[in-house]
Design an enzyme around this catalytic site. Sequence first.
Site, PDB file in Angstrom:
ATOM      1  N   TRP A 130      16.264  -1.669  18.584  1.00  0.00           N
ATOM      2  CA  TRP A 130      16.795  -1.009  17.386  1.00  0.00           C
ATOM      3  C   TRP A 130      17.944  -0.087  17.781  1.00  0.00           C
ATOM      4  O   TRP A 130      17.939   0.489  18.870  1.00  0.00           O
ATOM      5  CB  TRP A 130      15.705  -0.167  16.697  1.00  0.00           C
ATOM      6  CG  TRP A 130      14.501  -0.912  16.206  1.00  0.00           C
ATOM      7  CD1 TRP A 130      13.223  -0.755  16.643  1.00  0.00           C
ATOM      8  CD2 TRP A 130      14.444  -1.911  15.180  1.00  0.00           C
ATOM      9  NE1 TRP A 130      12.376  -1.583  15.957  1.00  0.00           N
ATOM     10  CE2 TRP A 130      13.094  -2.315  15.048  1.00  0.00           C
ATOM     11  CE3 TRP A 130      15.394  -2.512  14.348  1.00  0.00           C
ATOM     12  CZ2 TRP A 130      12.677  -3.274  14.135  1.00  0.00           C
ATOM     13  CZ3 TRP A 130      14.966  -3.477  13.438  1.00  0.00           C
ATOM     14  CH2 TRP A 130      13.634  -3.848  13.334  1.00  0.00           C
ATOM     15  N   ASN A 152      11.993  -5.746  -7.106  1.00  0.00           N
ATOM     16  CA  ASN A 152      11.443  -6.291  -5.859  1.00  0.00           C
ATOM     17  C   ASN A 152      12.424  -7.149  -5.076  1.00  0.00           C
ATOM     18  O   ASN A 152      12.542  -7.020  -3.852  1.00  0.00           O
ATOM     19  CB  ASN A 152      10.181  -7.111  -6.160  1.00  0.00           C
ATOM     20  CG  ASN A 152       9.585  -7.700  -4.903  1.00  0.00           C
ATOM     21  OD1 ASN A 152       9.226  -6.972  -3.989  1.00  0.00           O
ATOM     22  ND2 ASN A 152       9.518  -9.031  -4.845  1.00  0.00           N
ATOM     23  N   TRP A 174      -0.998  -9.436  -3.905  1.00  0.00           N
ATOM     24  CA  TRP A 174      -0.254  -8.862  -2.768  1.00  0.00           C
ATOM     25  C   TRP A 174      -0.598  -7.386  -2.593  1.00  0.00           C
ATOM     26  O   TRP A 174      -0.678  -6.865  -1.486  1.00  0.00           O
ATOM     27  CB  TRP A 174       1.263  -9.029  -2.973  1.00  0.00           C
ATOM     28  CG  TRP A 174       1.767 -10.355  -2.462  1.00  0.00           C
ATOM     29  CD1 TRP A 174       2.055 -11.451  -3.206  1.00  0.00           C
ATOM     30  CD2 TRP A 174       2.018 -10.715  -1.085  1.00  0.00           C
ATOM     31  NE1 TRP A 174       2.483 -12.468  -2.380  1.00  0.00           N
ATOM     32  CE2 TRP A 174       2.476 -12.040  -1.085  1.00  0.00           C
ATOM     33  CE3 TRP A 174       1.911 -10.037   0.127  1.00  0.00           C
ATOM     34  CZ2 TRP A 174       2.813 -12.717   0.092  1.00  0.00           C
ATOM     35  CZ3 TRP A 174       2.251 -10.703   1.306  1.00  0.00           C
ATOM     36  CH2 TRP A 174       2.694 -12.015   1.275  1.00  0.00           C
ATOM     37  N   TRP A 198       7.567  -3.227   4.013  1.00  0.00           N
ATOM     38  CA  TRP A 198       8.623  -2.987   5.010  1.00  0.00           C
ATOM     39  C   TRP A 198       8.378  -3.838   6.245  1.00  0.00           C
ATOM     40  O   TRP A 198       9.308  -4.453   6.789  1.00  0.00           O
ATOM     41  CB  TRP A 198       8.722  -1.500   5.371  1.00  0.00           C
ATOM     42  CG  TRP A 198       9.706  -0.823   4.474  1.00  0.00           C
ATOM     43  CD1 TRP A 198       9.419  -0.104   3.352  1.00  0.00           C
ATOM     44  CD2 TRP A 198      11.141  -0.867   4.580  1.00  0.00           C
ATOM     45  NE1 TRP A 198      10.595   0.304   2.751  1.00  0.00           N
ATOM     46  CE2 TRP A 198      11.657  -0.139   3.474  1.00  0.00           C
ATOM     47  CE3 TRP A 198      12.032  -1.443   5.477  1.00  0.00           C
ATOM     48  CZ2 TRP A 198      13.035   0.027   3.267  1.00  0.00           C
ATOM     49  CZ3 TRP A 198      13.403  -1.283   5.270  1.00  0.00           C
ATOM     50  CH2 TRP A 198      13.892  -0.562   4.179  1.00  0.00           C
ATOM     51  N   TRP A 226      12.655  -0.224  10.850  1.00  0.00           N
ATOM     52  CA  TRP A 226      12.082  -0.307   9.503  1.00  0.00           C
ATOM     53  C   TRP A 226      11.403   0.996   9.110  1.00  0.00           C
ATOM     54  O   TRP A 226      11.338   1.341   7.926  1.00  0.00           O
ATOM     55  CB  TRP A 226      11.118  -1.487   9.381  1.00  0.00           C
ATOM     56  CG  TRP A 226       9.918  -1.448  10.300  1.00  0.00           C
ATOM     57  CD1 TRP A 226       9.779  -2.060  11.502  1.00  0.00           C
ATOM     58  CD2 TRP A 226       8.673  -0.744  10.084  1.00  0.00           C
ATOM     59  NE1 TRP A 226       8.546  -1.782  12.060  1.00  0.00           N
ATOM     60  CE2 TRP A 226       7.843  -0.981  11.191  1.00  0.00           C
ATOM     61  CE3 TRP A 226       8.176   0.062   9.056  1.00  0.00           C
ATOM     62  CZ2 TRP A 226       6.552  -0.442  11.316  1.00  0.00           C
ATOM     63  CZ3 TRP A 226       6.896   0.596   9.167  1.00  0.00           C
ATOM     64  CH2 TRP A 226       6.105   0.345  10.284  1.00  0.00           C
ATOM     65  N   GLU A 253       0.765 -11.333  -7.716  1.00  0.00           N
ATOM     66  CA  GLU A 253       1.452 -10.115  -7.233  1.00  0.00           C
ATOM     67  C   GLU A 253       0.458  -8.961  -7.127  1.00  0.00           C
ATOM     68  O   GLU A 253       0.527  -8.155  -6.194  1.00  0.00           O
ATOM     69  CB  GLU A 253       2.609  -9.737  -8.165  1.00  0.00           C
ATOM     70  CG  GLU A 253       3.734 -10.756  -8.197  1.00  0.00           C
ATOM     71  CD  GLU A 253       4.268 -11.117  -6.814  1.00  0.00           C
ATOM     72  OE1 GLU A 253       4.441 -10.215  -5.982  1.00  0.00           O
ATOM     73  OE2 GLU A 253       4.488 -12.313  -6.567  1.00  0.00           O
TER      74      GLU A 253
HETATM   75  P1  FAD Z   1       5.469  -6.848 -10.912  1.00  0.00           P
HETATM   76  O1  FAD Z   1       6.264  -7.993 -10.469  1.00  0.00           O
HETATM   77  O2  FAD Z   1       5.343  -6.627 -12.384  1.00  0.00           O
HETATM   78  O3  FAD Z   1       4.104  -6.870 -10.208  1.00  0.00           O
HETATM   79  C1  FAD Z   1       2.906  -6.254 -10.718  1.00  0.00           C
HETATM   80  C2  FAD Z   1       2.294  -5.369  -9.671  1.00  0.00           C
HETATM   81  O4  FAD Z   1       1.931  -6.111  -8.515  1.00  0.00           O
HETATM   82  C3  FAD Z   1       3.212  -4.287  -9.150  1.00  0.00           C
HETATM   83  O5  FAD Z   1       3.233  -3.187 -10.028  1.00  0.00           O
HETATM   84  C4  FAD Z   1       2.612  -3.960  -7.802  1.00  0.00           C
HETATM   85  O6  FAD Z   1       1.522  -3.083  -7.918  1.00  0.00           O
HETATM   86  C5  FAD Z   1       2.109  -5.313  -7.345  1.00  0.00           C
HETATM   87  N1  FAD Z   1       3.105  -5.957  -6.482  1.00  0.00           N
HETATM   88  C6  FAD Z   1       4.162  -6.714  -6.852  1.00  0.00           C
HETATM   89  N2  FAD Z   1       4.815  -7.178  -5.769  1.00  0.00           N
HETATM   90  C7  FAD Z   1       4.166  -6.680  -4.693  1.00  0.00           C
HETATM   91  C8  FAD Z   1       4.370  -6.803  -3.281  1.00  0.00           C
HETATM   92  N3  FAD Z   1       5.347  -7.554  -2.763  1.00  0.00           N
HETATM   93  N4  FAD Z   1       3.513  -6.148  -2.471  1.00  0.00           N
HETATM   94  C9  FAD Z   1       2.496  -5.409  -2.967  1.00  0.00           C
HETATM   95  N5  FAD Z   1       2.263  -5.268  -4.286  1.00  0.00           N
HETATM   96  C10 FAD Z   1       3.082  -5.897  -5.136  1.00  0.00           C
HETATM   97  N6  FAD Z   1       5.366  -1.653  -4.236  1.00  0.00           N
HETATM   98  C11 FAD Z   1       4.750  -0.492  -4.543  1.00  0.00           C
HETATM   99  O7  FAD Z   1       3.939  -0.458  -5.471  1.00  0.00           O
HETATM  100  N7  FAD Z   1       5.001   0.646  -3.835  1.00  0.00           N
HETATM  101  C12 FAD Z   1       5.879   0.668  -2.795  1.00  0.00           C
HETATM  102  O8  FAD Z   1       6.048   1.718  -2.173  1.00  0.00           O
HETATM  103  C13 FAD Z   1       6.560  -0.531  -2.474  1.00  0.00           C
HETATM  104  N8  FAD Z   1       7.476  -0.564  -1.478  1.00  0.00           N
HETATM  105  C14 FAD Z   1       8.137  -1.741  -1.188  1.00  0.00           C
HETATM  106  C15 FAD Z   1       9.061  -1.767  -0.147  1.00  0.00           C
HETATM  107  C16 FAD Z   1       9.746  -2.945   0.162  1.00  0.00           C
HETATM  108  C17 FAD Z   1      10.726  -2.971   1.300  1.00  0.00           C
HETATM  109  C18 FAD Z   1       9.506  -4.103  -0.588  1.00  0.00           C
HETATM  110  C19 FAD Z   1      10.225  -5.385  -0.277  1.00  0.00           C
HETATM  111  C20 FAD Z   1       8.573  -4.093  -1.610  1.00  0.00           C
HETATM  112  C21 FAD Z   1       7.868  -2.929  -1.927  1.00  0.00           C
HETATM  113  N9  FAD Z   1       6.908  -2.886  -2.966  1.00  0.00           N
HETATM  114  C22 FAD Z   1       6.262  -1.707  -3.241  1.00  0.00           C
HETATM  115  C23 FAD Z   1       6.479  -4.119  -3.632  1.00  0.00           C
HETATM  116  C24 FAD Z   1       7.234  -4.472  -4.928  1.00  0.00           C
HETATM  117  O9  FAD Z   1       8.606  -4.412  -4.707  1.00  0.00           O
HETATM  118  C25 FAD Z   1       6.866  -3.569  -6.085  1.00  0.00           C
HETATM  119  O10 FAD Z   1       5.478  -3.481  -6.232  1.00  0.00           O
HETATM  120  C26 FAD Z   1       7.447  -4.113  -7.402  1.00  0.00           C
HETATM  121  O11 FAD Z   1       8.838  -4.210  -7.310  1.00  0.00           O
HETATM  122  C27 FAD Z   1       7.045  -3.203  -8.530  1.00  0.00           C
HETATM  123  O12 FAD Z   1       7.622  -3.629  -9.709  1.00  0.00           O
HETATM  124  P2  FAD Z   1       6.726  -4.185 -10.894  1.00  0.00           P
HETATM  125  O13 FAD Z   1       5.590  -3.277 -11.175  1.00  0.00           O
HETATM  126  O14 FAD Z   1       7.649  -4.479 -12.014  1.00  0.00           O
HETATM  127  O15 FAD Z   1       6.182  -5.533 -10.264  1.00  0.00           O
END
Ligand code: FAD
Length: 484
Positions: free
Chosen positions: A310, A345, A282, A386, A363, A279
């Site tokens: 859209w 997420n 990502w 997004w 979006w 993650e």
């Molecule tokens: P964990 O599952 O604990 O992951 C650890 C870290 O990995 C996160 O803190 C984050 O930095 C990174 N990460 C995890 N999933 C993703 C992902 N899919 N893409 C990129 N990085 C990821 N994340 C943001 O940090 N900022 C945003 O503005 C953001 N907008 C989002 C918008 C949409 C529509 C979606 C579907 C996802 C978005 N995310 C965003 C990705 C993800 O949802 C969040 O990073 C995650 O929910 C953060 O929770 P966590 O720290 O507990 O994640």
Amino acid sequence: MSQSAPAIVWFREDLRLSDNPALHAAVSSGRPLVLLYILDEQTKGLRPLGGASKWWLDKSLRALAADIKQAGAQLTLRSGQSADVLDTVIEETGAETIFWNRRYDQPERDLDAAIKEDLAQRGLDVSSYNARLLNEPWQVETNAGGYYKVFTPYWRAARNNFVARDTYGRHKTLSGPKPESESLDDWGLHPSNPDWSTGFDDWTPGEDGAIARLTDFLDGPINGYKEDRNRPDLDMSTSGLSPHLRFGEIGPLQIWRAVHAGMEAGTIPEKDGHTFLSEIGWREFSHTLLFYNPALASENYNDSFEFMPWRKDKNAFDAWTKGQTGYPMVDAGMRQLWQTGWMHNRVRMIVASFLTKHLLLPWQDGEAWFWDTLVDADPANNAASWQWTAGSGADAAPYFRVFNPISQGSKFDETGAYVRRFCPELKDLPDKYLHAPWEANEEILNKAGIQLGKTYPKPIVDHSGARQRALDAYDTLKEKRDAA
Ligand code: FAD
């Protein structure tokens, strides 16, 4: 250059004292330090922070200022155009060198490059470092020399080639001049009239909060992360580190090192440790996409989405933002976002799919709403995610994959705890109907104290009809693309 002339450390998205390469280099230079943060709401082209991010920044700067004070120095706060503020501080302090950590979005890169060039011409020394990523975008290339457009090979290459340096410890003693500083209270980053941030109190912005969260997560909840990370009904099924990472209160290298240490010691199962790090992968991939596609937050990565028909529908958009769509899983997510500044997420994917497919709204509108309301609103992650959900992004979910908010709810909020927490008006509904209240008969609804259309909305679109409309729209896109 005189060795006694101060060095400026310009803090930006790296609000921490440990493993901060720019700070570390400045301390190692032996010079007195001017520790500076600039609130730049004036330089043209920089995207202003959203409301929830400002809330976080306010607390994060307070924490950083307190940590710096405890170390014996001062965090100097100034507002204005970055270039002008730097000039003023250089003049006031006689600083001859400037240290900062790099940023990856285009307007900030342009600004930093212009400042660096200008200062260099005037004989000042600027040194920049990487505090934000494991690999900077240009460090992971395909054999053909470009950037990866698909996550799996990207992460394989990034992970396998990554050589983790030792992390730098926290700087406990800092010294230097104390130029005049503005007051955070005057910056008005905390909302007032009304203060909508009362539900944000569970967060602890700042470096100590970030380290505590990482430690808590690695001490237990990471066990089972591979399976549980999709469960919004469970406490800490994910780390909650995103806003801390966004503001650089912790860096990915610290996380990488801690997770590897846990896996080596046998306290973190390999499957969970690697899934968690992917993650972080990502996040790295999203930063790469943004670096090579500066307009990622506004323009379709996949050009053919220009042909997507859209809709415009203010009422539908408002219902979505307020958590009043009549689909409990969507509404719970949007209310979690509004109340806490964060959303799980899995639910982000469900609500984003609902906006772009069920409602057929662009979006970019969702990206902008998230930008304003998320405490972790991130230029790379938000834009890339997004576009991923909408189907227009790199390595994106195909547009025809329409998340079903009802079955997603039953599957990932099996206990119903998540919907019951954020849509309390539904709390007495039996599990069977919790994700589709309109399927309950009058007697069941009455018993649960629900009047559809009054205490909780009727669905604003019919699931099957909306799904079909989205698929038809996608067919239109394909036809127009093929004809173009
Ligand atoms: P964990 O599952 O604990 O992951 C650890 C870290 O990995 C996160 O803190 C984050 O930095 C990174 N990460 C995890 N999933 C993703 C992902 N899919 N893409 C990129 N990085 C990821 N994340 C943001 O940090 N900022 C945003 O503005 C953001 N907008 C989002 C918008 C949409 C529509 C979606 C579907 C996802 C978005 N995310 C965003 C990705 C993800 O949802 C969040 O990073 C995650 O929910 C953060 O929770 P966590 O720290 O507990 O994640």
